[in-house]
Design a protein around this motif. Structure first.
Motif, PDB file in Angstrom:
ATOM      1  N   ILE A  29      -9.114  -4.899   8.971  1.00 34.91           N
ATOM      2  CA  ILE A  29      -8.099  -3.884   8.755  1.00 34.91           C
ATOM      3  C   ILE A  29      -8.448  -3.163   7.462  1.00 34.91           C
ATOM      4  CG2 ILE A  29      -5.670  -3.469   8.244  1.00 34.91           C
ATOM      5  CD1 ILE A  29      -5.021  -5.964   9.886  1.00 34.91           C
ATOM      6  N   ASP A  30      -8.505  -1.844   7.522  1.00 37.09           N
ATOM      7  CA  ASP A  30      -8.836  -1.058   6.338  1.00 37.09           C
ATOM      8  C   ASP A  30      -7.555  -0.765   5.569  1.00 37.09           C
ATOM      9  OD1 ASP A  30      -9.862   0.550   4.412  1.00 37.09           O
ATOM     10  OD2 ASP A  30     -10.573   2.120   5.760  1.00 37.09           O
ATOM     11  N   TYR A  31      -7.227  -1.638   4.621  1.00 37.70           N
ATOM     12  CA  TYR A  31      -6.003  -1.475   3.838  1.00 37.70           C
ATOM     13  C   TYR A  31      -6.074  -0.253   2.931  1.00 37.70           C
ATOM     14  CZ  TYR A  31      -4.702  -6.205   5.189  1.00 37.70           C
ATOM     15  OH  TYR A  31      -4.356  -7.309   5.891  1.00 37.70           O
ATOM     16  N   LYS A  86       0.830  -1.206   0.000  1.00 38.81           N
ATOM     17  CA  LYS A  86       0.000   0.000   0.000  1.00 38.81           C
ATOM     18  C   LYS A  86       0.868   1.261   0.000  1.00 38.81           C
ATOM     19  CE  LYS A  86      -4.006   1.876   0.150  1.00 38.81           C
ATOM     20  NZ  LYS A  86      -4.801   1.878  -1.059  1.00 38.81           N
ATOM     21  N   VAL A  87       1.905   1.272   0.796  1.00 40.30           N
ATOM     22  CA  VAL A  87       2.801   2.433   0.844  1.00 40.30           C
ATOM     23  C   VAL A  87       3.472   2.643  -0.508  1.00 40.30           C
ATOM     24  CG1 VAL A  87       4.959   3.309   1.828  1.00 40.30           C
ATOM     25  CG2 VAL A  87       3.208   2.347   3.325  1.00 40.30           C
ATOM     26  N   LEU A  88       3.936   1.560  -1.117  1.00 38.60           N
ATOM     27  CA  LEU A  88       4.637   1.677  -2.396  1.00 38.60           C
ATOM     28  C   LEU A  88       3.707   2.090  -3.533  1.00 38.60           C
ATOM     29  CD1 LEU A  88       7.079  -1.341  -2.162  1.00 38.60           C
ATOM     30  CD2 LEU A  88       7.532   1.074  -1.691  1.00 38.60           C
ATOM     31  N   ASP A  89       2.398   1.902  -3.370  1.00 38.94           N
ATOM     32  CA  ASP A  89       1.423   2.349  -4.371  1.00 38.94           C
ATOM     33  C   ASP A  89       1.170   3.848  -4.303  1.00 38.94           C
ATOM     34  OD1 ASP A  89       0.902   0.070  -5.755  1.00 38.94           O
ATOM     35  OD2 ASP A  89      -0.887  -0.464  -4.613  1.00 38.94           O
ATOM     36  N   ASP A  90       1.449   4.468  -3.165  1.00 39.68           N
ATOM     37  CA  ASP A  90       1.166   5.892  -2.949  1.00 39.68           C
ATOM     38  C   ASP A  90       2.146   6.749  -3.760  1.00 39.68           C
ATOM     39  OD1 ASP A  90       1.367   8.552  -1.734  1.00 39.68           O
ATOM     40  OD2 ASP A  90       0.010   7.754  -0.219  1.00 39.68           O
ATOM     41  N   GLN A  91       1.635   7.645  -4.586  1.00 38.46           N
ATOM     42  CA  GLN A  91       2.468   8.474  -5.457  1.00 38.46           C
ATOM     43  C   GLN A  91       3.450   9.335  -4.660  1.00 38.46           C
ATOM     44  OE1 GLN A  91       2.546   8.254  -8.817  1.00 38.46           O
ATOM     45  NE2 GLN A  91       4.318   9.579  -8.718  1.00 38.46           N
ATOM     46  N   THR A  92       3.024   9.845  -3.494  1.00 42.18           N
ATOM     47  CA  THR A  92       3.917  10.658  -2.664  1.00 42.18           C
ATOM     48  C   THR A  92       5.149   9.861  -2.262  1.00 42.18           C
ATOM     49  OG1 THR A  92       2.015  11.855  -1.814  1.00 42.18           O
ATOM     50  CG2 THR A  92       4.062  12.053  -0.570  1.00 42.18           C
ATOM     51  N   LYS A 121      14.256   1.031  -2.319  1.00 45.68           N
ATOM     52  CA  LYS A 121      13.366  -0.033  -2.802  1.00 45.68           C
ATOM     53  C   LYS A 121      14.021  -1.402  -2.665  1.00 45.68           C
ATOM     54  CE  LYS A 121      10.900   2.883  -6.056  1.00 45.68           C
ATOM     55  NZ  LYS A 121      10.683   3.193  -7.477  1.00 45.68           N
ATOM     56  N   ARG A 122      15.316  -1.471  -2.887  1.00 44.18           N
ATOM     57  CA  ARG A 122      16.009  -2.758  -2.735  1.00 44.18           C
ATOM     58  C   ARG A 122      16.030  -3.222  -1.284  1.00 44.18           C
ATOM     59  NH1 ARG A 122      19.627  -0.448  -6.570  1.00 44.18           N
ATOM     60  NH2 ARG A 122      21.081   0.081  -4.907  1.00 44.18           N
ATOM     61  N   GLY A 123      15.971  -2.272  -0.360  1.00 44.17           N
ATOM     62  CA  GLY A 123      16.007  -2.624   1.056  1.00 44.17           C
ATOM     63  C   GLY A 123      14.647  -2.886   1.681  1.00 44.17           C
ATOM     64  N   VAL A 124      13.578  -2.653   0.938  1.00 38.76           N
ATOM     65  CA  VAL A 124      12.229  -2.840   1.482  1.00 38.76           C
ATOM     66  C   VAL A 124      11.929  -4.327   1.586  1.00 38.76           C
ATOM     67  CG1 VAL A 124       9.772  -2.522   1.035  1.00 38.76           C
ATOM     68  CG2 VAL A 124      11.346  -0.655   0.614  1.00 38.76           C
ATOM     69  N   THR A 125      11.451  -4.717   2.734  1.00 36.07           N
ATOM     70  CA  THR A 125      11.052  -6.105   2.950  1.00 36.07           C
ATOM     71  C   THR A 125       9.822  -6.132   3.848  1.00 36.07           C
ATOM     72  OG1 THR A 125      11.668  -8.221   3.900  1.00 36.07           O
ATOM     73  CG2 THR A 125      12.704  -6.300   4.871  1.00 36.07           C
ATOM     74  N   PRO A 126       8.871  -7.008   3.573  1.00 34.27           N
ATOM     75  CA  PRO A 126       7.711  -7.139   4.446  1.00 34.27           C
ATOM     76  C   PRO A 126       8.022  -7.929   5.714  1.00 34.27           C
ATOM     77  CG  PRO A 126       7.522  -8.669   2.637  1.00 34.27           C
ATOM     78  CD  PRO A 126       8.750  -7.835   2.381  1.00 34.27           C
ATOM     79  N   LEU A 127       9.245  -8.422   5.826  1.00 34.73           N
ATOM     80  CA  LEU A 127       9.600  -9.270   6.955  1.00 34.73           C
ATOM     81  C   LEU A 127      10.218  -8.476   8.096  1.00 34.73           C
ATOM     82  CD1 LEU A 127      11.096 -12.244   4.929  1.00 34.73           C
ATOM     83  CD2 LEU A 127       8.772 -11.976   5.809  1.00 34.73           C
ATOM     84  N   PHE A 128       9.495  -7.446   8.564  1.00 35.36           N
ATOM     85  CA  PHE A 128       9.971  -6.718   9.730  1.00 35.36           C
ATOM     86  C   PHE A 128       9.325  -7.315  10.974  1.00 35.36           C
ATOM     87  CE2 PHE A 128       6.607  -4.257   7.670  1.00 35.36           C
ATOM     88  CZ  PHE A 128       5.678  -4.107   8.680  1.00 35.36           C
ATOM     89  N   ALA A 164      -7.285   2.712   3.685  1.00 41.79           N
ATOM     90  CA  ALA A 164      -7.417   3.967   4.431  1.00 41.79           C
ATOM     91  C   ALA A 164      -6.388   5.001   3.997  1.00 41.79           C
ATOM     92  CB  ALA A 164      -7.285   3.702   5.932  1.00 41.79           C
ATOM     93  N   GLY A 165      -5.293   4.553   3.390  1.00 42.52           N
ATOM     94  CA  GLY A 165      -4.261   5.471   2.927  1.00 42.52           C
ATOM     95  C   GLY A 165      -3.082   5.496   3.861  1.00 42.52           C
ATOM     96  N   THR A 166      -2.056   6.179   3.425  1.00 39.60           N
ATOM     97  CA  THR A 166      -0.836   6.286   4.213  1.00 39.60           C
ATOM     98  C   THR A 166      -0.488   7.761   4.381  1.00 39.60           C
ATOM     99  OG1 THR A 166       0.506   6.152   2.224  1.00 39.60           O
ATOM    100  CG2 THR A 166       0.076   4.093   3.390  1.00 39.60           C
ATOM    101  N   VAL A 167       0.279   8.059   5.403  1.00 36.47           N
ATOM    102  CA  VAL A 167       0.725   9.419   5.651  1.00 36.47           C
ATOM    103  C   VAL A 167       2.241   9.435   5.632  1.00 36.47           C
ATOM    104  CG1 VAL A 167       0.700  11.326   7.291  1.00 36.47           C
ATOM    105  CG2 VAL A 167      -1.305   9.853   7.089  1.00 36.47           C
ATOM    106  N   PRO A 168       2.856  10.065   4.638  1.00 34.43           N
ATOM    107  CA  PRO A 168       4.323  10.102   4.616  1.00 34.43           C
ATOM    108  C   PRO A 168       4.884  10.865   5.813  1.00 34.43           C
ATOM    109  CG  PRO A 168       3.397  11.105   2.628  1.00 34.43           C
ATOM    110  CD  PRO A 168       2.264  10.766   3.528  1.00 34.43           C
ATOM    111  N   MET A 169       6.067  10.441   6.248  1.00 35.20           N
ATOM    112  CA  MET A 169       6.708  11.082   7.397  1.00 35.20           C
ATOM    113  C   MET A 169       7.450  12.310   6.938  1.00 35.20           C
ATOM    114  SD  MET A 169       7.822   7.533   9.130  1.00 35.20           S
ATOM    115  CE  MET A 169       8.940   8.099  10.332  1.00 35.20           C
TER     116      MET A 169
END
Length: 60
Positions: free
Chosen positions: A51-53, A10-16, A26-33, A55-60
């Motif tokens: 879980i509302d997938y 979901k985060v990677l889909d967000d244009q921001t 991107k090479r370091g992103v893993t879902p295994l945290f 709902a959107g994300t808020v960049p830091m």
């Protein structure tokens, strides 16, 4: 890990975020945290809530 994968997806889909994340990021992103995994204990699972997938994300 399915929830982790869906949240990272979901985060990677967000244009921001796409504009902020570099190729090395991107090479370091893993879902295994493990920050949400309790190795010694249990967690309550409420099967009546979803879980509302989308709902959107808020960049830091």
């Amino acid at each position: 890990m399915m929830v982790n994968t869906r949240l990272v997806d979901k985060v990677l889909d967000d244009q921001t975020w796409q504009n902020l994340i570099t190729e090395p990021d991107k090479r370091g992103v893993t879902p295994l945290f493990w920050s949400n995994v309790a190795l010694h204990g249990t967690f309550g699972l409420d099967l009546d809530k979803r879980i509302d997938y989308d709902a959107g994300t808020v960049p830091m």
